[in-house]
Design a protein around this motif. Structure first.
Motif, PDB file in Angstrom:
ATOM      1  N   MET A 290      24.215   5.823   5.950  1.00 25.68           N
ATOM      2  CA  MET A 290      24.360   4.991   7.143  1.00 25.68           C
ATOM      3  C   MET A 290      23.002   4.581   7.690  1.00 25.68           C
ATOM      4  SD  MET A 290      25.606   7.961   9.785  1.00 25.68           S
ATOM      5  CE  MET A 290      26.569   8.846   8.554  1.00 25.68           C
ATOM      6  N   PRO A 291      22.881   3.311   8.099  1.00 25.50           N
ATOM      7  CA  PRO A 291      21.742   2.932   8.925  1.00 25.50           C
ATOM      8  C   PRO A 291      22.075   3.213  10.385  1.00 25.50           C
ATOM      9  CG  PRO A 291      23.013   1.003   8.395  1.00 25.50           C
ATOM     10  CD  PRO A 291      23.696   2.169   7.719  1.00 25.50           C
ATOM     11  N   GLY A 292      21.060   3.238  11.208  1.00 27.32           N
ATOM     12  CA  GLY A 292      21.304   3.479  12.619  1.00 27.32           C
ATOM     13  C   GLY A 292      20.082   3.149  13.441  1.00 27.32           C
ATOM     14  N   GLY A 293      20.184   3.405  14.738  1.00 29.17           N
ATOM     15  CA  GLY A 293      19.065   3.154  15.634  1.00 29.17           C
ATOM     16  C   GLY A 293      19.556   2.756  17.012  1.00 29.17           C
ATOM     17  N   LEU A 294      18.594   2.322  17.831  1.00 25.16           N
ATOM     18  CA  LEU A 294      18.916   1.845  19.171  1.00 25.16           C
ATOM     19  C   LEU A 294      19.131   0.337  19.128  1.00 25.16           C
ATOM     20  CD1 LEU A 294      16.269   3.847  21.247  1.00 25.16           C
ATOM     21  CD2 LEU A 294      18.526   4.558  20.464  1.00 25.16           C
ATOM     22  N   VAL A 299      20.205  -8.033  21.205  1.00 25.91           N
ATOM     23  CA  VAL A 299      21.630  -7.849  20.908  1.00 25.91           C
ATOM     24  C   VAL A 299      22.385  -7.457  22.173  1.00 25.91           C
ATOM     25  CG1 VAL A 299      23.302  -6.525  19.561  1.00 25.91           C
ATOM     26  CG2 VAL A 299      21.142  -7.245  18.516  1.00 25.91           C
ATOM     27  N   LEU A 300      21.797  -6.551  22.955  1.00 23.56           N
ATOM     28  CA  LEU A 300      22.430  -6.174  24.216  1.00 23.56           C
ATOM     29  C   LEU A 300      22.545  -7.370  25.150  1.00 23.56           C
ATOM     30  CD1 LEU A 300      20.715  -2.714  24.896  1.00 23.56           C
ATOM     31  CD2 LEU A 300      23.034  -3.116  24.082  1.00 23.56           C
ATOM     32  N   ALA A 301      21.522  -8.206  25.154  1.00 21.60           N
ATOM     33  CA  ALA A 301      21.502  -9.358  26.064  1.00 21.60           C
ATOM     34  C   ALA A 301      22.620 -10.344  25.742  1.00 21.60           C
ATOM     35  CB  ALA A 301      20.141 -10.039  26.018  1.00 21.60           C
ATOM     36  N   VAL A 302      22.827 -10.667  24.446  1.00 27.14           N
ATOM     37  CA  VAL A 302      23.896 -11.617  24.094  1.00 27.14           C
ATOM     38  C   VAL A 302      25.269 -11.016  24.327  1.00 27.14           C
ATOM     39  CG1 VAL A 302      22.483 -12.855  22.419  1.00 27.14           C
ATOM     40  CG2 VAL A 302      23.875 -10.918  21.660  1.00 27.14           C
ATOM     41  N   GLY A 303      25.328  -9.673  24.429  1.00 27.00           N
ATOM     42  CA  GLY A 303      26.588  -9.015  24.761  1.00 27.00           C
ATOM     43  C   GLY A 303      26.836  -8.941  26.258  1.00 27.00           C
ATOM     44  N   GLY A 304      25.901  -9.509  27.050  1.00 25.19           N
ATOM     45  CA  GLY A 304      26.077  -9.513  28.501  1.00 25.19           C
ATOM     46  C   GLY A 304      25.631  -8.232  29.172  1.00 25.19           C
ATOM     47  N   ILE A 305      24.762  -7.464  28.493  1.00 20.14           N
ATOM     48  CA  ILE A 305      24.300  -6.180  29.022  1.00 20.14           C
ATOM     49  C   ILE A 305      22.794  -6.249  29.258  1.00 20.14           C
ATOM     50  CG2 ILE A 305      24.029  -3.721  28.497  1.00 20.14           C
ATOM     51  CD1 ILE A 305      26.612  -3.894  26.906  1.00 20.14           C
ATOM     52  N   ASP A 306      22.354  -5.802  30.410  1.00 19.37           N
ATOM     53  CA  ASP A 306      20.942  -5.830  30.768  1.00 19.37           C
ATOM     54  C   ASP A 306      20.197  -4.727  30.012  1.00 19.37           C
ATOM     55  OD1 ASP A 306      18.461  -5.958  31.874  1.00 19.37           O
ATOM     56  OD2 ASP A 306      19.110  -5.731  33.958  1.00 19.37           O
ATOM     57  N   PRO A 307      19.315  -5.082  29.056  1.00 24.53           N
ATOM     58  CA  PRO A 307      18.615  -4.050  28.270  1.00 24.53           C
ATOM     59  C   PRO A 307      17.615  -3.244  29.086  1.00 24.53           C
ATOM     60  CG  PRO A 307      17.786  -6.241  27.749  1.00 24.53           C
ATOM     61  CD  PRO A 307      18.962  -6.450  28.644  1.00 24.53           C
ATOM     62  N   LYS A 308      17.294  -3.696  30.306  1.00 22.61           N
ATOM     63  CA  LYS A 308      16.371  -2.934  31.149  1.00 22.61           C
ATOM     64  C   LYS A 308      17.083  -1.779  31.853  1.00 22.61           C
ATOM     65  CE  LYS A 308      13.274  -6.856  32.027  1.00 22.61           C
ATOM     66  NZ  LYS A 308      12.644  -7.715  33.073  1.00 22.61           N
ATOM     67  N   GLN A 309      18.403  -1.866  31.964  1.00 24.91           N
ATOM     68  CA  GLN A 309      19.166  -0.814  32.620  1.00 24.91           C
ATOM     69  C   GLN A 309      19.942   0.064  31.635  1.00 24.91           C
ATOM     70  OE1 GLN A 309      21.631  -2.095  35.866  1.00 24.91           O
ATOM     71  NE2 GLN A 309      20.206  -3.711  36.500  1.00 24.91           N
ATOM     72  N   TRP A 310      20.293  -0.526  30.497  1.00 25.52           N
ATOM     73  CA  TRP A 310      21.155   0.190  29.549  1.00 25.52           C
ATOM     74  C   TRP A 310      20.486   0.275  28.187  1.00 25.52           C
ATOM     75  CZ3 TRP A 310      25.482   2.178  31.727  1.00 25.52           C
ATOM     76  CH2 TRP A 310      25.931   1.608  32.925  1.00 25.52           C
ATOM     77  N   GLN A 311      20.798   1.318  27.464  1.00 22.21           N
ATOM     78  CA  GLN A 311      20.352   1.478  26.083  1.00 22.21           C
ATOM     79  C   GLN A 311      21.503   2.049  25.284  1.00 22.21           C
ATOM     80  OE1 GLN A 311      18.119   5.797  26.512  1.00 22.21           O
ATOM     81  NE2 GLN A 311      16.934   3.935  26.764  1.00 22.21           N
ATOM     82  N   GLY A 312      21.345   2.107  23.976  1.00 25.13           N
ATOM     83  CA  GLY A 312      22.465   2.547  23.154  1.00 25.13           C
ATOM     84  C   GLY A 312      22.031   3.289  21.905  1.00 25.13           C
ATOM     85  N   PHE A 313      23.031   3.714  21.154  1.00 28.62           N
ATOM     86  CA  PHE A 313      22.811   4.352  19.856  1.00 28.62           C
ATOM     87  C   PHE A 313      23.885   3.859  18.903  1.00 28.62           C
ATOM     88  CE2 PHE A 313      23.466   7.695  16.703  1.00 28.62           C
ATOM     89  CZ  PHE A 313      22.178   7.843  16.223  1.00 28.62           C
ATOM     90  N   TYR A 314      23.448   3.455  17.716  1.00 31.25           N
ATOM     91  CA  TYR A 314      24.351   2.793  16.770  1.00 31.25           C
ATOM     92  C   TYR A 314      24.223   3.448  15.397  1.00 31.25           C
ATOM     93  CZ  TYR A 314      24.821  -0.559  12.931  1.00 31.25           C
ATOM     94  OH  TYR A 314      25.109  -1.139  11.731  1.00 31.25           O
ATOM     95  N   ILE A 315      25.371   3.634  14.706  1.00 30.34           N
ATOM     96  CA  ILE A 315      25.364   4.072  13.312  1.00 30.34           C
ATOM     97  C   ILE A 315      26.413   3.274  12.541  1.00 30.34           C
ATOM     98  CG2 ILE A 315      24.497   6.410  13.637  1.00 30.34           C
ATOM     99  CD1 ILE A 315      27.397   7.405  13.556  1.00 30.34           C
ATOM    100  N   ASN A 316      26.164   3.090  11.247  1.00 34.04           N
ATOM    101  CA  ASN A 316      27.095   2.398  10.354  1.00 34.04           C
ATOM    102  C   ASN A 316      27.336   3.299   9.154  1.00 34.04           C
ATOM    103  OD1 ASN A 316      27.970   0.899   8.016  1.00 34.04           O
ATOM    104  ND2 ASN A 316      27.567  -0.984   9.133  1.00 34.04           N
TER     105      ASN A 316
END
Length: 346
Positions: A290-294, A299-316
């Motif tokens: 699996m690849p992964g990362g933050l 990507v967060l911005a086009v999803g309507g999420i402010d990247p300055k307030q929110w962060q994430g973790f992703y795996i495939n």
């Protein structure tokens, strides 16, 4: 119409009936849609009032009598059939084939259970996507090789003309080459914090071999919150793999570049088919799982999420590959062959 003659004929014929086929023929003849009595009843609507009052009750009474004769004969034939049936207690029982789930589906369900236990929602997206969702929203550069037809199955537009080949973005459709574009669809309709998984099939225009297929299954997970760390993500990966394999699995993380994450990494697990010695599946003893990362701020911005307030973790997760590791399968093509000799083993 001579009701008495019709009644006598029907009674005489039904007395000689011995099976259901003959009884059905009798029913069609005397009370079917094209039966003489049925056609007469339909014609009453066009008769004078005096004739309707004279013949209507007689015709309806005769039809009811025929229906009673039919039901009585039907019960009689059914009882005779049961009396003639003898149960042979020494006869072997009938074996019924019971279906079962495909091994990839079994592993997917195990992952669903594991992630649901950790509070994840299960989400699904369409297999037909677009350049906008799978490349533009995912921060892929315009000249990225994955956009070429040598990697992605593009769908030919219905319109024909000079403008047909000029479609871009959300108008340019394709079979999704990865699941990551589904994450933006979810983000655009949900507010953080959230955590969800989205399993599904993807398509790549590539040659098949023991470790690769042109249509295969992936399993992605995304967490968006205000305090996410790579250490927490690593614990999540170890927990999920231990749940699937029933024991701790040796893994390694190494830096990797993907346009939709920053920073990005690759997670490999030691090949369980050869215990790290090297085989046709892994090559060097490690299998890329699996690849992964933050998620990248774009990507967060086009999803309507402010990247300055929110962060994430992703795996495939490569669902086919993790299935191969779990069951010791050495060729991914067997999973999609439809060969019942292979599938019956699971």
């Amino acid at each position: 119409m001579d009701f008495e003659t019709l009644r006598a004929s029907a009674k005489q014929e039904i007395e000689h009936i011995k099976n259901l086929a003959e009884l059905e023929a009798w029913r069609v003849k005397y009370v079917g849609r094209k039966a003489e009595l049925t056609l007469f009843l339909r014609s009453l609507a066009h008769m004078p009032l005096g004739e309707r009052r004279a013949f209507g009750p007689k015709a309806n009474a005769l039809r009811k009598e025929f229906e009673q004769l039919h039901q009585k004969k039907l019960s009689s034939i059914g009882n005779q059939s049961q009396e003639n049936y003898a149960l042979d207690m020494t006869q072997p029982g009938t074996k019924y084939d019971i279906g079962h789930l495909h091994p990839v589906t079994q592993v997917k369900n195990e992952l669903n259970d594991a992630f649901k236990f950790l509070g994840f929602e299960i989400y699904e997206g369409p297999e037909i996507s677009s350049e906008g969702y799978d490349f533009d929203n995912m921060n892929f550069p315009d000249d990225h090789p994955a956009r070429e037809s040598m990697d992605t199955y593009w769908i030919k537009p219905e319109s024909v003309g000079k403008s047909a080949g000029a479609k871009k973005g959300f108008e340019k459709l394709c079979l999704r080459p990865h699941l990551t574009g589904v994450s933006v669809r979810y983000m655009q309709t949900h507010k953080p914090p959230f955590r969800f998984v989205y399993p599904g099939r993807v398509f790549r225009n590539e040659a098949t071999d023991a470790g690769h297929e042109c249509a295969f299954y992936q399993y992605e997970a995304l967490i968006v919150d205000k305090d996410i760390s790579l250490a927490g993500g690593k614990i999540l990966v170890s927990t999920i793999l231990e749940r699937v394999f029933g024991a701790q699995v040796t893994t390694r993380m190494r830096p990797g570049f993907f346009p939709f994450v920053e920073p990005g990494f690759e997670i490999d697990m030691q090949c369980l088919n050869c215990s790290g010695a090297g085989c046709s599946i892994c090559g060097d003893g490690w299998v890329e799982m699996m690849p992964g990362g933050l998620p990248h701020p774009n990507v967060l911005a086009v999803g309507g999420i402010d990247p300055k307030q929110w962060q994430g973790f992703y795996i495939n997760i490569g669902l086919d590959r993790i299935t191969m590791m779990k069951y010791g399968i050495d060729d991914i093509r067997l999973l999609h062959s439809g060969d019942m000799r292979f599938l019956r083993q699971f």
